[in-house]
Design an enzyme around this catalytic site. Structure first.
Site, short mmCIF file in Angstrom:
data_model
loop_
_atom_site.label_atom_id
_atom_site.label_comp_id
_atom_site.label_asym_id
_atom_site.label_seq_id
_atom_site.Cartn_x
_atom_site.Cartn_y
_atom_site.Cartn_z
CB SER A 370 73.74 9.49 39.98
OG SER A 370 74.64 10.27 39.20
NE ARG A 371 76.02 1.82 38.39
CZ ARG A 371 76.00 1.62 37.06
NH1 ARG A 371 76.99 2.34 36.59
NH2 ARG A 371 75.29 1.01 36.33
CB VAL A 372 80.35 8.55 42.22
CG1 VAL A 372 80.99 6.82 42.11
CG2 VAL A 372 80.40 8.79 40.79
#
Ligand code: ATP
Ligand code: MG
Length: 512
Positions: A370-372
Site C-alpha cells: 500500500s503506497r500511501v
C-alpha cells in the site's frame, strides 16, 4: 455521402437528415437529426446519417432503446448499444439526443440496485433523486487534492495491520478466480457500518447469482442503508459493461463533492477491459497487445484518477476505489494487471496457493503493498505492525527453506513457530470484521509469543476469547485506539494480561 460541408449541403445530401422541424417552447424552430440503422450485431449498431452527432452522444432508437455514438466515420457512425430489444434492426431510425449519458445521483440511490444507466433493477419503484450527473467527468485538479490522511478500515486484520488503506486511495485487489476477491471487498463494505462511508458496489459482467449473493450478504449484515449496487450483468450488451464503472464513479463523486466519504468497488475491471476490447474490435479499431485497443490504459487511468481526497476548503470529501482484477494462472505481468498496478496506489494480491492451504484471507503479504495508506494507519498499530511485514516475509522464505529437511537451530525453530502463530492469528473468516482494538489485541498476543506453543487449530478459539474479554476488561481501549493515540506501555501490558487471561481459559466459549 459526406459528413463534411456546410450545414445546408449536409442536410441536402444526407439521407433525410432533418427529421422534422419542431417548435421549442419559446416558439423558435428546431431541427432534429435522424439516421438509419444499416446493421446491428453483438452490441454495436452502424448508423447512416446523423451528420452532426458528437462523440459519446446518446442516440435514441425506437422503443426508447439507447446507444452511444462512438466511432464517427465519414460514411457512418458506430454506435455502442446500451439496450437491446425488438425494434432495433436494420432500417430502424436513430435520433440524436444532443446530450451525453447521465445518471441519477444522490441519497435516493442508497439501498437501491440500478443498471449502469441508473434505471432501477430492484422493483422498489422509481429512483427519487433530484440531481443527475454526467458519467464522465474530468479528474479533480492536483491543486484541489489533499494527502490521504484518514484510514479506510476494512476490519480485516491482515489488511489493516500490514497493507493499510486510506480514504481517497486506490488499492487494486487482484488474484486468480475463486481466491476470495469479492469476499474481501464485501467484508470491507460491511465494516463501514456506522463509519459514515457510502459504499458503491459496481458489478461488471458478473453472474446474476453472484450479485444476488452479495446483495443478500449486505442485507443480512444490515449494510444496505449506506450501499448502492450498480449491476451490468454478463449477458447485457457490452456497452453497458463499458459504462458501468463510469456511472458508479459519478454516483460516488456526488458524495465526495458534498464533503462526505465514499468508496467504489469495481468487481471486476478485467470484465470491463474485455467488454471494451470486444467493442473496439467490432468497431474495427486497431488491436494492440493481447488484442486490447491502444487506449485501454487511458480508459482505466481516467476512471481511477477521479478518486481522490479533497482539500478541506473544498469540503474535505473523499472517494476511495477498490478495483478488482482477475489474474490468469497467477500471472501478474499480463497486460491489464500491470496497467492497473501502475495506475493504483498499491495492490492486495490473493493467491490460490494460500487459499488451498486454508490461509484465509489468502493475501500474499510479500507481493502486496500500500503506497500511501501507511501514513494513515492508526498509531496504535505501530506496537504490533512496525516490522511485522518484513519479519513475516522472512518467515515465509525460511519456511520454504526448512521444508528441505535441513536441521534447524533453536533460534530458527522459534522464528518459525512465531511466524506460524502470526499466520494463524491473521486468519479470519468471511463477514467477521474486527474493530481496530481487537485486531491489535490479537496481533499483540501473537507477536509477543503467547501463541507460539499453541496447536495452530486452537489459535482461532483463543483469539475469540480475547475478543470476548476485551470489552469487559478494557472498555476504554476501543476509543483510545480509534482516537489516534499511541499505545503506551501500560495499555500494552494490560492487553497482554487480557490475552493471558484468555489463554488461561477465563472466558466462556459461546454456544455454537
Ligand atoms: P470469482 O473469481 O468467482 O469472482 P472470487 O475471487 O471473488 O471468485 P469469492 O467469491 O470471494 O472469490 O470467494 C470464493 C469462495 O471462497 C467463496 O465460497 C467464499 O465463501 C470463500 N471465501 C472467501 N474468503 C473467505 C474467508 N476469508 N474465509 C472463508 N471462506 C472464504
Ligand atoms: Mg468475485
Amino acid at each position: 455521402m459526406k459528413r463534411e460541408g456546410s450545414l445546408h449541403t449536409v442536410f441536402e445530401e444526407t439521407l433525410g437528415a432533418v427529421d422534422r422541424i419542431s417548435r421549442t417552447p419559446r416558439g423558435t424552430l428546431r431541427a432534429e437529426e435522424y439516421g438509419e440503422v444499416t446493421s446491428v450485431g453483438h452490441g454495436v449498431a452502424r448508423v447512416r446519417g446523423l451528420p452532426g452527432v458528437r462523440s459519446e452522444e446518446l442516440v435514441r432508437f425506437p422503443n426508447d432503446l439507447l446507444g452511444m455514438a462512438f466511432n464517427l466515420e465519414p460514411e457512418e457512425v458506430g454506435v455502442i448499444l446500451l439496450d437491446e430489444g425488438p425494434g432495433l434492426a436494420a432500417g430502424a431510425t436513430a435520433r440524436r439526443t444532443n446530450r451525453v449519458l447521465d445518471v441519477p445521483v444522490g441519497e435516493g440511490l442508497l439501498g437501491r440496485v440500478v443498471d449502469p444507466a441508473g434505471r432501477p433493477l430492484d422493483n422498489a419503484g422509481r429512483i427519487r433523486s433530484a440531481a443527475r450527473a454526467i458519467i464522465e467527468s474530468p479528474a479533480p485538479a492536483i491543486i484541489d487534492r489533499a494527502p490521504v490522511t484518514v484510514p479506510l478500515s476494512t476490519g480485516i486484520k491482515v489488511v489493516d495491520a500490514l497493507i493499510p488503506i486510506g480514504r481517497g486511495q486506490r488499492e487494486l485487489i487482484l488474484g486468480d478466480r475463486q481466491t476470495g476477491k469479492t469476499g474481501l471487498v464485501v467484508d470491507c463494505m460491511i465494516n463501514q457500518k456506522g463509519k459514515h462511508m457510502i459504499c458503491i458496489y459496481c458489478a461488471i459482467g458478473q453472474r446474476s447469482s453472484s450479485v444476488a449473493k452479495v446483495i443478500a450478504d449486505l442485507r443480512e449484515h444490515d449494510a444496505t442503508s449506506y450501499c448502492i449496487v450498480v449491476f451490468a450483468p454478463g449477458d447485457a450488451p457490452p456497452g453497458q459493461l463499458f459504462i458501468a464503472p463510469y456511472a458508479a464513479m459519478a454516483m460516488g463523486e456526488y458524495f465526495m463533492r458534498k464533503g462526505l466519504d465514499a468508496l467504489v468497488v469495481f468487481d471486476d475491471l478485467s470484465q470491463h477491459a474485455r467488454a471494451y476490447r470486444e467493442l473496439s474490435l467490432l468497431l474495427r479499431r486497431p488491436p494492440g497487445r493481447e488484442s486490447f485497443p491502444g487506449d485501454i490504459f487511458y480508459i482505466h487511468s481516467r476512471l481511477l484518477e477521479r478518486s481522490t481526497h479533497f482539500r478541506p476548503e473544498l469540503g474535505g470529501g473523499s472517494l476511495s476505489a477498490l478495483p478488482i482484477i482477475e489474474t490468469e494462472e497467477q500471472n501478474l505481468a499480463a497486460y491489464i494487471p500491470t496497467n492497473l498496478i501502475s495506475i493504483t496506489d498499491g495492490q492486495i494480491y490473493l493467491t490460490p496457493t494460500l487459499f488451498q492451504k486454508g490461509v484465509l484471507p489468502a493475501v500474499d503479504v510479500g507481493t502486496s503493498v500500500s503506497r500511501v495508506g501507511g501514513k494513515t494507519q492508526l498509531p496504535a498499530y505501530r506496537a504490533v505492525a512496525a516490522d511485522l511485514k518484513l519479519s513475516y516475509s522472512q518467515f515465509e522464505e525460511l519456511e520454504v527453506f526448512s521444508r528441505f529437511g535441513t536441521r534447524i537451530d533453536e533460534h530458527t525453530r522459534r522464528t518459525l513457530a512465531r511466524g506460524r502463530a502470526v499466520r494463524e492469528a491473521l486468519k479470519q473468516p468471511l463477514y467477521d470484521p474486527l474493530p481496530a482494538a481487537e485486531q491489535i489485541a490479537i496481533l499483540l498476543a501473537a507477536t509477543s509469543g503467547l501463541f507460539d506453543d499453541l496447536p495452530p487449530e486452537k489459535v482461532a478459539a483463543f483469539s475469540g476469547g480475547i475478543r470476548r474479554l476485551l470489552p469487559v476488561e478494557m472498555p476504554g481501549i476501543y476509543d483510545l485506539v480509534d482516537s489516534g493515540k499511541d499505545l503506551d506501555a501500560a495499555s500494552r501490558e494490560a492487553l497482554i494480561a487480557v490475552a493471558r487471561k484468555a489463554l488461561n481459559g477465563e472466558w466462556k466459549p459461546l454456544k455454537p
